[in-house]
Enzyme design. Structure first.
Site, mmCIF file in Angstrom:
data_model
loop_
_atom_site.group_PDB
_atom_site.id
_atom_site.type_symbol
_atom_site.label_atom_id
_atom_site.label_comp_id
_atom_site.label_asym_id
_atom_site.label_seq_id
_atom_site.Cartn_x
_atom_site.Cartn_y
_atom_site.Cartn_z
ATOM 1 N N ALA A 233 15.265 -4.483 7.091
ATOM 2 C CA ALA A 233 16.386 -4.165 8.147
ATOM 3 C C ALA A 233 16.014 -4.629 9.249
ATOM 4 C CB ALA A 233 16.321 -2.573 7.982
ATOM 5 N N TYR B 210 9.584 9.439 -5.379
ATOM 6 C CA TYR B 210 10.013 9.110 -4.020
ATOM 7 C C TYR B 210 11.393 8.978 -4.023
ATOM 8 C CZ TYR B 210 5.790 9.771 -1.476
ATOM 9 O OH TYR B 210 4.665 10.369 -0.782
ATOM 10 N N GLU C 259 -21.150 27.573 0.583
ATOM 11 C CA GLU C 259 -21.865 28.850 1.108
ATOM 12 C C GLU C 259 -22.716 28.322 2.410
ATOM 13 O OE1 GLU C 259 -24.454 31.247 -1.242
ATOM 14 O OE2 GLU C 259 -24.710 29.772 -2.496
ATOM 15 N N GLU D 88 13.972 0.236 2.671
ATOM 16 C CA GLU D 88 12.637 0.026 2.116
ATOM 17 C C GLU D 88 12.650 -1.220 1.422
ATOM 18 O OE1 GLU D 88 9.229 0.679 2.861
ATOM 19 O OE2 GLU D 88 9.311 -1.125 1.668
ATOM 20 N N TYR E 29 -13.516 3.364 7.152
ATOM 21 C CA TYR E 29 -13.173 3.907 5.974
ATOM 22 C C TYR E 29 -13.066 3.262 4.864
ATOM 23 C CZ TYR E 29 -11.040 7.884 8.652
ATOM 24 O OH TYR E 29 -10.806 8.926 9.619
ATOM 25 N N CYS F 296 -4.251 5.545 -0.133
ATOM 26 C CA CYS F 296 -4.845 6.675 -0.618
ATOM 27 C C CYS F 296 -4.789 7.165 -1.959
ATOM 28 C CB CYS F 296 -4.011 8.079 -0.030
ATOM 29 S SG CYS F 296 -3.525 7.653 1.735
ATOM 30 N N CYS G 152 0.363 4.520 1.651
ATOM 31 C CA CYS G 152 -0.507 5.674 0.586
ATOM 32 C C CYS G 152 -0.329 5.597 -0.748
ATOM 33 C CB CYS G 152 0.033 7.000 1.439
ATOM 34 S SG CYS G 152 -0.845 8.452 0.363
ATOM 35 N N HIS H 130 -21.345 32.331 -3.950
ATOM 36 C CA HIS H 130 -22.686 31.833 -4.586
ATOM 37 C C HIS H 130 -22.649 31.540 -5.986
ATOM 38 C CE1 HIS H 130 -26.843 31.286 -4.648
ATOM 39 N NE2 HIS H 130 -27.102 31.962 -5.559
ATOM 40 N N ASP I 293 1.934 5.123 11.195
ATOM 41 C CA ASP I 293 1.119 4.108 11.454
ATOM 42 C C ASP I 293 1.499 3.117 12.526
ATOM 43 O OD1 ASP I 293 -0.684 5.171 9.852
ATOM 44 O OD2 ASP I 293 -0.928 3.567 8.487
ATOM 45 N N GLY J 8 -9.890 -3.366 9.588
ATOM 46 C CA GLY J 8 -8.730 -2.832 10.461
ATOM 47 C C GLY J 8 -7.301 -3.117 9.895
ATOM 48 N N LYS K 291 -6.763 4.174 -4.394
ATOM 49 C CA LYS K 291 -7.976 4.286 -3.841
ATOM 50 C C LYS K 291 -8.844 5.325 -4.717
ATOM 51 C CE LYS K 291 -9.096 6.651 -1.002
ATOM 52 N NZ LYS K 291 -8.872 6.507 0.337
ATOM 53 N N GLY L 280 5.722 8.748 6.440
ATOM 54 C CA GLY L 280 6.387 9.435 7.529
ATOM 55 C C GLY L 280 8.079 9.124 7.384
ATOM 56 N N GLU M 28 -15.328 3.113 1.339
ATOM 57 C CA GLU M 28 -14.696 3.501 0.222
ATOM 58 C C GLU M 28 -14.976 2.542 -0.928
ATOM 59 O OE1 GLU M 28 -10.972 4.738 1.558
ATOM 60 O OE2 GLU M 28 -11.536 6.731 2.194
HETATM 61 P P1 NDP Z 1 -11.283 1.074 10.489
HETATM 62 O O1 NDP Z 1 -10.612 0.567 11.866
HETATM 63 O O2 NDP Z 1 -11.552 2.299 10.069
HETATM 64 O O3 NDP Z 1 -12.570 0.008 10.394
HETATM 65 C C1 NDP Z 1 -12.486 -1.380 10.832
HETATM 66 C C2 NDP Z 1 -13.738 -1.818 10.671
HETATM 67 O O4 NDP Z 1 -13.979 -3.348 10.585
HETATM 68 C C3 NDP Z 1 -14.861 -1.408 11.700
HETATM 69 O O5 NDP Z 1 -16.172 -1.129 11.369
HETATM 70 C C4 NDP Z 1 -14.823 -2.651 12.706
HETATM 71 O O6 NDP Z 1 -16.100 -2.563 13.432
HETATM 72 C C5 NDP Z 1 -14.910 -3.806 11.833
HETATM 73 N N1 NDP Z 1 -14.165 -4.952 12.295
HETATM 74 C C6 NDP Z 1 -13.002 -5.044 13.056
HETATM 75 N N2 NDP Z 1 -12.809 -6.354 13.458
HETATM 76 C C7 NDP Z 1 -13.933 -7.104 12.827
HETATM 77 C C8 NDP Z 1 -14.488 -8.413 12.591
HETATM 78 N N3 NDP Z 1 -13.532 -9.261 13.229
HETATM 79 N N4 NDP Z 1 -15.371 -8.677 12.094
HETATM 80 C C9 NDP Z 1 -16.097 -8.022 11.505
HETATM 81 N N5 NDP Z 1 -16.003 -6.597 11.432
HETATM 82 C C10 NDP Z 1 -14.781 -6.124 12.176
HETATM 83 O O7 NDP Z 1 -10.151 0.464 9.581
HETATM 84 P P2 NDP Z 1 -9.898 0.237 7.955
HETATM 85 O O8 NDP Z 1 -9.451 -1.030 7.706
HETATM 86 O O9 NDP Z 1 -11.381 0.791 7.492
HETATM 87 O O10 NDP Z 1 -8.985 1.439 7.853
HETATM 88 C C11 NDP Z 1 -7.822 1.504 8.880
HETATM 89 C C12 NDP Z 1 -7.268 2.810 9.160
HETATM 90 O O11 NDP Z 1 -6.690 3.414 7.728
HETATM 91 C C13 NDP Z 1 -8.544 4.035 9.195
HETATM 92 O O12 NDP Z 1 -8.961 3.808 10.662
HETATM 93 C C14 NDP Z 1 -8.233 5.370 8.739
HETATM 94 O O13 NDP Z 1 -7.193 5.630 9.842
HETATM 95 C C15 NDP Z 1 -7.085 4.856 7.566
HETATM 96 N N6 NDP Z 1 -7.652 5.214 6.589
HETATM 97 C C16 NDP Z 1 -7.802 6.317 6.083
HETATM 98 C C17 NDP Z 1 -8.555 6.555 4.846
HETATM 99 C C18 NDP Z 1 -8.837 7.970 4.611
HETATM 100 O O14 NDP Z 1 -8.394 8.832 5.088
HETATM 101 N N7 NDP Z 1 -9.643 8.397 3.606
HETATM 102 C C19 NDP Z 1 -8.860 5.527 3.835
HETATM 103 C C20 NDP Z 1 -8.436 4.235 4.435
HETATM 104 C C21 NDP Z 1 -7.768 3.868 5.726
HETATM 105 P P3 NDP Z 1 -16.253 -1.930 14.846
HETATM 106 O O15 NDP Z 1 -16.566 -0.588 14.493
HETATM 107 O O16 NDP Z 1 -17.150 -2.371 15.499
HETATM 108 O O17 NDP Z 1 -14.635 -1.918 15.511
#
Ligand code: NDP
Length: 462
Positions: A115, A99, A441, A35, A178, A48, A43, A436, A303, A262, A51, A16, A182
């Protein structure tokens, strides 16, 4: 021209921030960017890009196995983790350079420093002070680990995976989002024994229920030990590795435990409280529809505002802001029909509403879905299925959701996102000639509505 050193100063050189800076500079704004870590942000460096390279790396195992069905004889194979990491690092370094040049081209002054805001117009960069008329916070986010005993001592997060000195033979992955899905696929493909633990009854919360079920089945069929309702209460180092105690279910030991639980916005140490930039309850920088924070000359995108944490969204936000501020072209960002993919194996890709969301929003919803063995696997013998689903608002006939679990899903769904943004109807999907033989399809040949199991059945499934 203002009396400040810069018209626009961006804190954070991720997706961003870089987009906003280079577009602003292109519009003639005197622009600076700070930075401290690496250009390209999450990313490019720990998200991304690396990964996806690792997903490619891990998929070869399946391809080698499948080749036999087509007459190939593939000899013994080994995988060298350090080679993968070194080649990945070389590619990331190349992107970091791009970049840098993308910023320098239009004349952005880049500071490789942390910063901190001293007041709404003054930024400290080490011992240097610079002033700016308008400031953008684009500092992104970072992985967050829970405070459960032993987790911060013994677990790694997604940032660490990209620099592991060796591939673990056994890994426990905690989380059901996610990143967890992954890396379960990446490590499984590379030969690691993978156990993925998710705390509730079905992972990928927020995705379509059928999609979640389909991916769980595919991952288990492929050999990943995917466990739901599995809660880790503590981690300890043991003679044999790291042991995770599970509530109600004994313990598990592995060489490595990855927490993908998360991410949180990067707001610490920026001086935001000093200048009065308000945060939301989740710790994100709070902004209005124009990305303006509670301080009128300070904006935030990506983010750190915790709306949709996806690279293309941060880029769209940064670009819209720069056009608005410096090209007299005010515009926002539409968050409708943002496609997304989980690069699990097989991948998940979605755009629009889930069936559950659509049923809450529309009076009558028609569902079309199909699950089939992809053509490639008629020759490989692999037990793998592709799942595809269309969600249609019956009253308007508009397709409001497209979902897929299967090879090439992300490539296919990107195109369908355009169709959804154009308001395509099911009749228009049906009138489109299929290409096809492809998997794609199927999206224009699904004719039979799935029977509605009824509200009671849906609630029971949830
Ligand atoms: P997410 O928020 O997608 O998932 C976090 C997972 O951890 C959830 O399943 C959550 O469970 C679980 N969780 C949270 N706290 C705890 C805990 N204390 N104990 C056990 N489990 C827990 O986070 P990610 O880290 O996977 O990814 C972050 C963000 O980054 C994504 O939301 C996405 O927006 C982005 N991302 C996108 C990608 C892509 O576009 N391909 C790839 C990677 C990341 P619950 O469901 O119960 O909350």
């Amino acid at each position: 021209m203002t009396g400040y050193d810069f018209d626009f100063f961006v804190i954070g050189g991720g997706s961003g921030g870089v987009r906003a800076a280079r577009i602003a500079a292109g519009h003639g704004a005197r622009t600076g960017l700070a930075e401290a870590r690496y250009l390209g942000g999450t990313c490019v460096n720990v998200g991304c890009v690396p990964k996806k390279l690792m997903v490619y790396a891990s998929h070869f195992a399946q391809d080698f196995d499948d080749a036999g069905g087509f007459g190939w004889q593939v000899g013994p194979r080994t995988h060298d983790w350090p080679t993968l990491i070194a080649n990945k690092d070389r590619e990331i370094a190349r992107l970091n350079g791009i970049y840098q040049r993308v910023l320098e081209g239009p004349g952005v002054t880049v500071f490789r420093q942390t910063a901190t805001l001293l007041d709404p117009h003054t930024i400290a960069l080490g011992d240097t002070r610079v002033t700016a008329d308008t400031i953008l916070i684009a500092t992104g986010g970072q992985p967050t680990l829970p405070d459960d005993p032993g987790v911060k001592d013994h677990a790694i997060c997604s940032d660490d995976v990209f620099h592991l000195p060796r591939r673990p033979e056994r890994i426990i992955i905690v989380g059901g989002g996610y990143i967890a899905a992954e890396f379960a696929g990446v490590f499984h493909g590379l030969g690691t024994q993978v156990v993925q633990l998710y705390r509730r009854s079905l992972f990928l919360r927020g995705f379509d229920q059928d999609v979640r079920l389909a991916l769980a089945e595919e991952m288990r069929t492929a050999g990943i030990d995917l466990r739901f309702n599995a809660i880790v209460t503590r981690l300890d180092r043991s003679a044999d590795g790291i042991t995770a105690q599970l509530r109600d279910a004994g313990s598990l030991t592995a060489d490595c435990v990855l927490y993908a639980t998360g991410r949180k916005p990067n707001t610490e140490g920026l001086g935001l409280d000093r200048v009065g930039v308000a945060l939301s309850d989740s710790g994100a920088v709070r902004v209005d529809d124009d990305f303006r924070t509670s301080v009128p000359n300070i904006y935030a995108v990506g983010d750190v505002i915790h709306r949709i944490e996806l690279t293309p969204v941060a880029i769209a936000e940064g670009h819209a802001l720069a056009d608005t501020l410096f090209a007299n072209r005010p515009r926002g960002v539409s968050y409708d029909n943002v496609p997304s993919a989980v690069f699990s194996q097989p991948p998940v890709a979605s755009v629009g509403l889930t069936e559950e969301e659509a049923r809450r929003r529309f009076r009558t919803v028609d569902i079309y879905k199909t699950s089939f063995r992809p053509m490639r696997h008629t020759m490989t013998g692999r037990e793998a299925k592709t799942f595809m689903k269309l969600v249609v608002d019956a009253d308007s006939d508009r397709v409001v959701g497209c979902h897929m679990v299967g090879h090439d899903g992300p490539e296919i769904i990107q195109g369908l996102a355009i169709a959804l943004n154009c308001g395509a109807t099911k009749a228009q999907f049906d009138a489109t000639i299929g290409l096809h033989p492809t998997t794609a399809e199927e999206f224009v040949t699904m004719r039979t509505k799935a029977p509605d199991p009824g509200e009671a059945a849906r609630q029971a499934a949830e």
